[in-house]
Enzyme design. Structure first.
Site, mmCIF file in Angstrom:
data_model
loop_
_atom_site.group_PDB
_atom_site.id
_atom_site.type_symbol
_atom_site.label_atom_id
_atom_site.label_comp_id
_atom_site.label_asym_id
_atom_site.label_seq_id
_atom_site.Cartn_x
_atom_site.Cartn_y
_atom_site.Cartn_z
ATOM 1 N N VAL A 11 0.859 -1.181 -0.051
ATOM 2 C CA VAL A 11 0.071 -0.106 0.098
ATOM 3 C C VAL A 11 0.890 1.222 -0.026
ATOM 4 O O VAL A 11 2.050 1.186 0.315
ATOM 5 C CB VAL A 11 -0.974 -0.088 1.114
ATOM 6 C CG1 VAL A 11 -2.020 -1.300 1.134
ATOM 7 C CG2 VAL A 11 0.008 -0.156 2.460
ATOM 8 N N CYS A 12 0.372 2.165 -0.565
ATOM 9 C CA CYS A 12 0.873 3.575 -0.525
ATOM 10 C C CYS A 12 1.194 4.101 0.893
ATOM 11 O O CYS A 12 0.310 3.773 1.756
ATOM 12 C CB CYS A 12 0.248 4.584 -1.238
ATOM 13 S SG CYS A 12 0.354 4.479 -3.109
ATOM 14 N N PRO A 13 2.353 4.848 1.433
ATOM 15 C CA PRO A 13 3.496 5.393 0.353
ATOM 16 C C PRO A 13 4.556 4.246 0.247
ATOM 17 O O PRO A 13 5.595 4.707 -0.063
ATOM 18 C CB PRO A 13 3.853 6.507 1.223
ATOM 19 C CG PRO A 13 3.691 6.080 2.572
ATOM 20 C CD PRO A 13 2.551 4.959 2.780
#
Length: 74
Positions: A11-13
């Protein structure tokens, strides 16, 4: 030959965080290819590359929700 960083499933970041770490260890002139599936990174990674002065040499969609971007360390 570019170094490839596989961040799909993260998942970001985290794809961007890993890209920053990976490019820091590369010599100037080398290429880093980042494969990712986090939609936010479709904007964040190219923006980071532009801010750092790293040319984007390739950027494409490689799956339904997967992308690949190659940047050169300058």
């Amino acid at each position: 030959m570019p170094i490839t960083l596989e961040t799909s499933g993260q998942v970001c970041p985290f794809p961007l965080v890993e890209a920053k770490d990976a490019i820091a260890s590369l010599p100037e002139g080398d290429y880093l290819t980042i494969n990712f599936d986090c939609t936010q990174a479709t904007d964040a990674i190219p923006r980071w590359a532009a801010q750092e002065g790293y040319p984007v040499t390739d950027y494409r969609r490689i799956g339904d929700a997967e992308w690949s971007i190659t940047v050169q360390k300058k």
